[in-house]
Design a protein around this motif. Structure first.
Motif, PDB file in Angstrom:
ATOM      1  N   GLN A  11       0.839  -1.209   0.000  1.00 53.96           N
ATOM      2  CA  GLN A  11       0.000   0.000   0.000  1.00 53.96           C
ATOM      3  C   GLN A  11       0.875   1.261   0.000  1.00 53.96           C
ATOM      4  O   GLN A  11       0.569   2.226  -0.688  1.00 53.96           O
ATOM      5  CB  GLN A  11      -0.928   0.006   1.224  1.00 53.96           C
ATOM      6  CG  GLN A  11      -2.071  -0.965   1.112  1.00 53.96           C
ATOM      7  CD  GLN A  11      -2.914  -1.019   2.384  1.00 53.96           C
ATOM      8  OE1 GLN A  11      -2.456  -0.614   3.452  1.00 53.96           O
ATOM      9  NE2 GLN A  11      -4.117  -1.559   2.248  1.00 53.96           N
ATOM     10  N   LYS A  12       1.950   1.208   0.767  1.00 51.89           N
ATOM     11  CA  LYS A  12       2.864   2.350   0.836  1.00 51.89           C
ATOM     12  C   LYS A  12       3.532   2.587  -0.515  1.00 51.89           C
ATOM     13  O   LYS A  12       3.603   3.726  -0.999  1.00 51.89           O
ATOM     14  CB  LYS A  12       3.919   2.090   1.912  1.00 51.89           C
ATOM     15  CG  LYS A  12       4.857   3.250   2.131  1.00 51.89           C
ATOM     16  CD  LYS A  12       5.855   2.913   3.207  1.00 51.89           C
ATOM     17  CE  LYS A  12       6.886   4.011   3.355  1.00 51.89           C
ATOM     18  NZ  LYS A  12       7.923   3.649   4.303  1.00 51.89           N
ATOM     19  N   TRP A  14       2.363   1.644  -3.423  1.00 55.17           N
ATOM     20  CA  TRP A  14       1.292   2.059  -4.338  1.00 55.17           C
ATOM     21  C   TRP A  14       1.014   3.563  -4.173  1.00 55.17           C
ATOM     22  O   TRP A  14       0.844   4.288  -5.154  1.00 55.17           O
ATOM     23  CB  TRP A  14       0.036   1.237  -4.062  1.00 55.17           C
ATOM     24  CG  TRP A  14      -1.066   1.562  -5.027  1.00 55.17           C
ATOM     25  CD1 TRP A  14      -2.127   2.367  -4.821  1.00 55.17           C
ATOM     26  CD2 TRP A  14      -1.194   1.082  -6.369  1.00 55.17           C
ATOM     27  NE1 TRP A  14      -2.905   2.440  -5.925  1.00 55.17           N
ATOM     28  CE2 TRP A  14      -2.354   1.641  -6.904  1.00 55.17           C
ATOM     29  CE3 TRP A  14      -0.433   0.228  -7.161  1.00 55.17           C
ATOM     30  CZ2 TRP A  14      -2.796   1.386  -8.193  1.00 55.17           C
ATOM     31  CZ3 TRP A  14      -0.876  -0.041  -8.442  1.00 55.17           C
ATOM     32  CH2 TRP A  14      -2.035   0.539  -8.950  1.00 55.17           C
ATOM     33  N   LYS A  15       0.988   3.994  -2.914  1.00 55.18           N
ATOM     34  CA  LYS A  15       0.741   5.401  -2.627  1.00 55.18           C
ATOM     35  C   LYS A  15       1.870   6.287  -3.184  1.00 55.18           C
ATOM     36  O   LYS A  15       1.617   7.335  -3.779  1.00 55.18           O
ATOM     37  CB  LYS A  15       0.621   5.586  -1.112  1.00 55.18           C
ATOM     38  CG  LYS A  15      -0.030   6.863  -0.688  1.00 55.18           C
ATOM     39  CD  LYS A  15      -0.203   6.862   0.810  1.00 55.18           C
ATOM     40  CE  LYS A  15      -1.147   7.930   1.256  1.00 55.18           C
ATOM     41  NZ  LYS A  15      -1.364   7.924   2.688  1.00 55.18           N
ATOM     42  N   GLU A  16       3.115   5.858  -3.027  1.00 53.87           N
ATOM     43  CA  GLU A  16       4.259   6.599  -3.556  1.00 53.87           C
ATOM     44  C   GLU A  16       4.211   6.675  -5.084  1.00 53.87           C
ATOM     45  O   GLU A  16       4.457   7.729  -5.677  1.00 53.87           O
ATOM     46  CB  GLU A  16       5.570   5.945  -3.114  1.00 53.87           C
ATOM     47  CG  GLU A  16       5.911   6.156  -1.665  1.00 53.87           C
ATOM     48  CD  GLU A  16       7.162   5.383  -1.252  1.00 53.87           C
ATOM     49  OE1 GLU A  16       7.912   4.911  -2.156  1.00 53.87           O
ATOM     50  OE2 GLU A  16       7.389   5.245  -0.047  1.00 53.87           O
ATOM     51  N   ASP A  18       1.541   6.443  -6.945  1.00 53.27           N
ATOM     52  CA  ASP A  18       0.414   7.307  -7.300  1.00 53.27           C
ATOM     53  C   ASP A  18       0.807   8.788  -7.173  1.00 53.27           C
ATOM     54  O   ASP A  18       0.471   9.611  -8.039  1.00 53.27           O
ATOM     55  CB  ASP A  18      -0.789   6.983  -6.412  1.00 53.27           C
ATOM     56  CG  ASP A  18      -2.045   7.691  -6.874  1.00 53.27           C
ATOM     57  OD1 ASP A  18      -2.308   7.699  -8.095  1.00 53.27           O
ATOM     58  OD2 ASP A  18      -2.756   8.243  -6.012  1.00 53.27           O
ATOM     59  N   GLU A  19       1.538   9.127  -6.109  1.00 54.13           N
ATOM     60  CA  GLU A  19       2.003  10.516  -5.923  1.00 54.13           C
ATOM     61  C   GLU A  19       2.964  10.932  -7.029  1.00 54.13           C
ATOM     62  O   GLU A  19       2.902  12.047  -7.546  1.00 54.13           O
ATOM     63  CB  GLU A  19       2.675  10.667  -4.557  1.00 54.13           C
ATOM     64  CG  GLU A  19       1.716  10.682  -3.400  1.00 54.13           C
ATOM     65  CD  GLU A  19       2.428  10.701  -2.057  1.00 54.13           C
ATOM     66  OE1 GLU A  19       3.674  10.864  -2.020  1.00 54.13           O
ATOM     67  OE2 GLU A  19       1.735  10.534  -1.039  1.00 54.13           O
TER      68      GLU A  19
END
Length: 192
Positions: A11-12, A14-16, A18-19
């Protein structure tokens, strides 16, 4: 426990990712916006150059016309030609000054919709200037023909043809620039 850690790490990551994608999209949009604004500025500069040159040439023609009228005393022989020529040169200078003023309004305006409105006004003013100028030139040539001055008739007809050819290119150049400004403004508006 490792599955929860893997899921948290996933998730971390994926979040990076996406950013990073979001940042790249913003940079890409800014680059496109800069390119579009540069293109619009280029169109505006072309229009301004054309109208300023035409204004200066018409102003010089006005001065030369009245100088010749006074020195050669043409006004005594053909007062109607002097009046029509004066209307053409002075009226042309005034109309071109109005077009330059309209272009400056377009450049100052930040609202794209208002800017498009000003561009459409400029286009109408351009067409009116063209129509009035050619009608007055036709009247001027008819007046010269009426006075039966064969040398002047041929000289004016040659000048009329040269002006017509030049004006044809200017007309298409202005038309292309106006369409370009409107389409660029539409693209910039769609990006927002």
């Amino acid at each position: 426990m490792t599955r929860i850690m893997e899921l948290t790490e996933l998730q971390k990551m994926w979040k990076e990712l996406d950013e990073r994608i979001t940042r790249n999209e913003l940079i890409h949009k800014e680059e496109i916006s800069t390119i579009l604004k540069t293109r619009k500025r280029s169109y505006m500069d072309r229009l301004m150059t054309i109208d300023k040159m035409a204004f200066y040439l018409t102003s010089v023609a006005t001065i030369v016309f009245f100088y010749l009228c006074l020195i050669r005393s043409i006004y005594k022989l053909y007062p109607d030609m002097v009046i029509i020529g004066g209307i053409i040169t002075i009226g042309g200078s005034i109309m071109l000054a109005g077009r330059v003023k309209q272009l400056k309004k377009i450049q100052k305006e930040n609202n794209l919709e208002k800017q498009n409105e000003y561009v459409v006004r400029y286009k109408r003013l351009f067409y009116r200037t063209e129509l009035a100028g050619w009608l007055l030139c036709a009247i001027f040539i008819a007046d010269i023909c009426f006075h039966n001055n064969p040398d002047a008739v041929w000289w004016v007809i040659v000048m009329f043809c040269v002006a017509f050819i030049l004006d044809h290119f200017i007309y298409h150049h202005v038309r292309t620039a106006v369409k370009g400004i409107i389409s660029t403004n539409k693209e910039l508006k769609d990006m927002r």
